[in-house]
Write a protein that holds these residues in place. Structure first.
Motif, mmCIF file in Angstrom:
data_model
loop_
_atom_site.group_PDB
_atom_site.id
_atom_site.type_symbol
_atom_site.label_atom_id
_atom_site.label_comp_id
_atom_site.label_asym_id
_atom_site.label_seq_id
_atom_site.Cartn_x
_atom_site.Cartn_y
_atom_site.Cartn_z
ATOM 1 N N LYS A 48 0.535 -1.230 -0.065
ATOM 2 C CA LYS A 48 0.017 0.169 -0.393
ATOM 3 C C LYS A 48 0.935 1.270 -0.229
ATOM 4 O O LYS A 48 2.409 1.099 0.525
ATOM 5 N N ARG A 49 0.530 2.309 -0.252
ATOM 6 C CA ARG A 49 0.522 3.641 -0.302
ATOM 7 C C ARG A 49 1.748 3.966 0.747
ATOM 8 O O ARG A 49 0.799 3.809 2.519
ATOM 9 N N ILE A 50 2.730 4.812 1.025
ATOM 10 C CA ILE A 50 3.555 5.069 2.162
ATOM 11 C C ILE A 50 3.245 6.103 2.626
ATOM 12 O O ILE A 50 3.531 7.572 1.720
ATOM 13 N N GLU A 51 2.508 7.085 3.654
ATOM 14 C CA GLU A 51 1.987 7.708 4.332
ATOM 15 C C GLU A 51 2.505 8.825 4.498
ATOM 16 O O GLU A 51 2.974 9.815 4.291
ATOM 17 N N ASN A 52 4.088 8.084 5.037
ATOM 18 C CA ASN A 52 4.992 9.097 5.746
ATOM 19 C C ASN A 52 5.855 10.297 4.317
ATOM 20 O O ASN A 52 6.274 9.080 3.704
ATOM 21 N N GLY A 53 5.799 11.308 3.683
ATOM 22 C CA GLY A 53 6.709 11.218 2.613
ATOM 23 C C GLY A 53 8.273 11.087 3.187
ATOM 24 O O GLY A 53 8.722 11.170 1.663
ATOM 25 N N ALA A 54 8.804 11.579 4.324
ATOM 26 C CA ALA A 54 10.199 10.897 3.944
ATOM 27 C C ALA A 54 10.873 9.336 4.024
ATOM 28 O O ALA A 54 11.307 9.080 3.126
ATOM 29 N N SER A 55 9.736 8.731 4.738
ATOM 30 C CA SER A 55 9.557 6.749 4.264
ATOM 31 C C SER A 55 9.767 6.472 2.704
ATOM 32 O O SER A 55 9.989 5.640 2.206
ATOM 33 N N ARG A 56 8.362 7.185 2.059
ATOM 34 C CA ARG A 56 8.660 7.158 0.589
ATOM 35 C C ARG A 56 9.635 6.876 0.216
ATOM 36 O O ARG A 56 10.479 6.552 -0.957
ATOM 37 N N ILE A 57 10.218 8.274 0.112
ATOM 38 C CA ILE A 57 11.240 8.840 -0.538
ATOM 39 C C ILE A 57 12.451 7.637 -0.204
ATOM 40 O O ILE A 57 12.949 7.168 -0.697
ATOM 41 N N VAL A 58 12.832 7.458 1.060
ATOM 42 C CA VAL A 58 13.663 6.917 1.074
ATOM 43 C C VAL A 58 13.644 5.447 0.367
ATOM 44 O O VAL A 58 14.323 4.422 0.446
ATOM 45 N N THR A 59 12.771 5.260 1.018
ATOM 46 C CA THR A 59 11.366 3.286 0.033
ATOM 47 C C THR A 59 11.843 3.662 -1.173
ATOM 48 O O THR A 59 12.631 3.116 -1.735
ATOM 49 N N PHE A 60 11.463 4.741 -1.813
ATOM 50 C CA PHE A 60 12.109 4.744 -2.487
ATOM 51 C C PHE A 60 13.309 4.675 -3.914
ATOM 52 O O PHE A 60 13.597 3.669 -5.096
ATOM 53 N N SER A 61 13.982 5.035 -3.111
ATOM 54 C CA SER A 61 16.241 5.703 -3.336
ATOM 55 C C SER A 61 15.725 3.920 -3.191
ATOM 56 O O SER A 61 17.280 3.643 -4.498
ATOM 57 N N LYS A 62 16.004 3.485 -1.786
ATOM 58 C CA LYS A 62 16.513 2.308 -2.059
ATOM 59 C C LYS A 62 15.942 1.539 -3.257
ATOM 60 O O LYS A 62 16.708 -0.054 -3.467
ATOM 61 N N ARG A 63 14.933 1.110 -2.975
ATOM 62 C CA ARG A 63 13.799 0.066 -4.361
ATOM 63 C C ARG A 63 14.016 0.544 -5.910
ATOM 64 O O ARG A 63 14.702 -0.586 -6.731
ATOM 65 N N ARG A 64 14.922 1.824 -6.205
ATOM 66 C CA ARG A 64 15.194 2.408 -7.433
ATOM 67 C C ARG A 64 16.508 1.401 -7.645
ATOM 68 O O ARG A 64 16.184 1.499 -8.519
ATOM 69 N N ASN A 65 17.642 1.509 -6.838
ATOM 70 C CA ASN A 65 18.379 1.351 -6.870
ATOM 71 C C ASN A 65 18.233 -0.664 -7.162
ATOM 72 O O ASN A 65 19.181 -0.985 -8.015
ATOM 73 N N GLY A 66 17.784 -0.825 -6.714
ATOM 74 C CA GLY A 66 17.583 -2.472 -6.454
ATOM 75 C C GLY A 66 16.561 -2.817 -8.065
ATOM 76 O O GLY A 66 17.259 -3.778 -8.477
ATOM 77 N N LEU A 67 15.997 -2.259 -8.449
ATOM 78 C CA LEU A 67 15.382 -3.458 -9.808
ATOM 79 C C LEU A 67 16.363 -3.036 -10.975
ATOM 80 O O LEU A 67 16.332 -3.945 -11.822
ATOM 81 N N PRO A 68 17.690 -1.794 -11.427
ATOM 82 C CA PRO A 68 18.032 -1.838 -12.198
ATOM 83 C C PRO A 68 18.941 -3.365 -12.307
ATOM 84 O O PRO A 68 19.351 -4.283 -13.326
ATOM 85 N N LYS A 69 19.354 -3.523 -10.731
ATOM 86 C CA LYS A 69 20.158 -4.659 -10.709
ATOM 87 C C LYS A 69 19.346 -6.055 -11.631
ATOM 88 O O LYS A 69 19.731 -6.898 -11.632
ATOM 89 N N LYS A 70 18.200 -6.203 -11.162
ATOM 90 C CA LYS A 70 17.722 -7.426 -11.371
ATOM 91 C C LYS A 70 17.421 -7.370 -13.045
ATOM 92 O O LYS A 70 17.414 -8.736 -13.762
ATOM 93 N N ALA A 71 16.557 -6.159 -13.361
ATOM 94 C CA ALA A 71 16.897 -5.946 -14.788
ATOM 95 C C ALA A 71 18.018 -6.916 -15.904
ATOM 96 O O ALA A 71 18.103 -7.255 -16.326
ATOM 97 N N PHE A 72 18.983 -6.009 -15.215
ATOM 98 C CA PHE A 72 20.558 -6.752 -15.868
ATOM 99 C C PHE A 72 20.728 -8.749 -15.515
ATOM 100 O O PHE A 72 21.121 -8.436 -16.731
ATOM 101 N N GLU A 73 20.464 -9.359 -14.199
ATOM 102 C CA GLU A 73 20.228 -10.489 -13.684
ATOM 103 C C GLU A 73 19.631 -11.128 -15.151
ATOM 104 O O GLU A 73 19.861 -11.967 -15.404
ATOM 105 N N LEU A 74 18.509 -10.199 -14.989
ATOM 106 C CA LEU A 74 16.867 -11.605 -16.052
ATOM 107 C C LEU A 74 18.005 -10.986 -17.237
ATOM 108 O O LEU A 74 17.493 -11.705 -17.851
#
Length: 82
Positions: free
Chosen positions: A9-35
């Motif tokens: 579900k959507r993360i309501e806390n703006g700061a937590s949402r930004i941190v989560t986006f930054s962490k997951r954004r870096n993981g997605l290209p890694k998984k795409a490269f592995e694929l």
């Protein structure tokens, strides 16, 4: 120790949402490269941040060039219309 299941579900806390986006954004290209390597396929990933910043990755310059010229312009125009 077992991790708890994350409720999607959507993360309501703006700061937590930004941190989560930054962490997951870096993981997605890694998984795409592995694929790309494991399955011998061309991969292109486009990510828009909450403030509209564009991040993109591809497994080769050829895919990035074609993806950018043909599809990305449509995606960007649709994104900015909404």
């Amino acid at each position: 120790m077992v991790r708890g299941k994350i409720v999607m579900k959507r993360i309501e806390n703006g700061a937590s949402r930004i941190v989560t986006f930054s962490k997951r954004r870096n993981g997605l290209p890694k998984k795409a490269f592995e694929l790309s390597v494991l399955c011998d396929v061309e991969v292109a990933v486009t990510i828009f941040s909450q403030n509209g910043r564009l991040n993109k990755l591809s497994s080769s310059e050829y895919v990035l060039f074609n993806y950018t010229n043909k599809v990305l312009q449509l995606i960007i125009s649709f994104y900015y219309i909404c």
